[in-house]
Motif scaffolding. Structure first.
Motif: not given
Length: 271
Positions: A32-39, A245-255
């Motif tokens: 969840a943190l990774r998914r909301s990291q860009s929020s 997008l899925s939870a492990d998608n690279a998009f959520f790890r992109t700054k």
């Protein structure tokens, strides 16, 4: 403790299940943190865009945001100090004013009498901390304007009644009335007419000042509505992206970066 008995197999089984559940919870939290990291970056950049110096909602109050604690203003100019919020109908033209707290606290007949009319509704209803001090100054201006309007309106009504009475006496003069009486009544009617015209000009001047205050309130509310609409759009787009997008998608790890890699495009229309 040193003398405590070793755990039984059933207790060990419960402990392993609890540990497994904790690990799954931790993994879910990290996802969840990774998914909301860009929020946070999106929200911060959105607030900077909306409340910056060149933005429609930006002002001279600097670091204040809509979530900041309200700045201190005099109690009689504070919306938060109201014990009861009461407005006139929109058809009266009073679109932004609450009835001031004084008209709820003071038991004198004069404020109560004038408070039932439009004069008591002088407290601007905008509660956003960024505009609270400005709205307090607008409320103070309205208090002064409406105080003077009470005097002008009362004098206008008295003069208008006197004019009607003088015109009635002039129209009902007998045919054989003396010329001196006719001249006196004519002069009286002309005097009341001139005085009433002056009072009407004063009323119009005060009303223009009130309209100017209300126009500024309209601008502030329009800017706040635009900001709210943009925030709703941002949340909608963000949730739609998360759902697609899925939870492990690279998009959520992109700054997240609001600036283009090669600088601003000369043909771009964005600031």
């Amino acid at each position: 403790a040193e003398g405590s008995a070793p755990p039984r197999p059933f207790q060990r089984h419960l402990g392993s299940r609890a540990m497994g559940h904790a690990e799954k919870s931790a993994m879910g939290t990290s996802d969840a943190l990774r998914r909301s990291q860009s929020s946070g970056a999106l929200r911060k950049s959105g607030e900077m865009t909306l409340t910056g110096p060149g933005s429609p909602t930006g002002n001279s109050q600097g670091a204040l945001t809509k979530h900041s604690p309200p700045p201190k203003v005099p109690k009689y100019l504070s919306v938060h100090a109201l014990t009861r919020r009461r407005k006139l109908s929109a058809s009266t033209g009073n679109l932004h004013g609450y009835m001031a707290q004084d008209y709820h606290q003071v038991n004198w007949p004069l404020p109560k009498m004038f408070g039932m009319e439009k004069y008591g509704y002088s407290l601007i209803d905008i509660t956003d901390p960024r505009y609270l001090k400005e709205c307090a100054s607008l409320s103070k201006k309205l208090v002064r304007l409406q105080y003077d309007q009470q005097i002008i309106d009362l004098e206008w009504r008295k003069t208008y009644k006197a004019l009607l009475d003088a015109e009635h006496r002039q129209d009902t003069l007998p045919a054989n009335a003396q010329q001196k009486t006719k001249d006196t009544l004519k002069k009286e009617v002309e005097g009341y007419t001139k005085y009433l015209t002056d009072l009407q000009e004063q009323k119009d001047m005060y009303q223009l000042e009130v309209v100017e205050v209300y126009s500024r309130c309209d601008e502030i509310k329009l800017a706040l509505k635009k900001e709210s609409d943009l925030e709703d759009l941002r949340m909608f787009m963000e949730n739609r992206t998360k759902d697609s997008l899925s939870a492990d998608n690279a998009f959520f790890r992109t700054k997240f970066n609001i600036h283009a890699a090669g600088g601003r495009n000369p043909g771009s229309t964005f600031p």
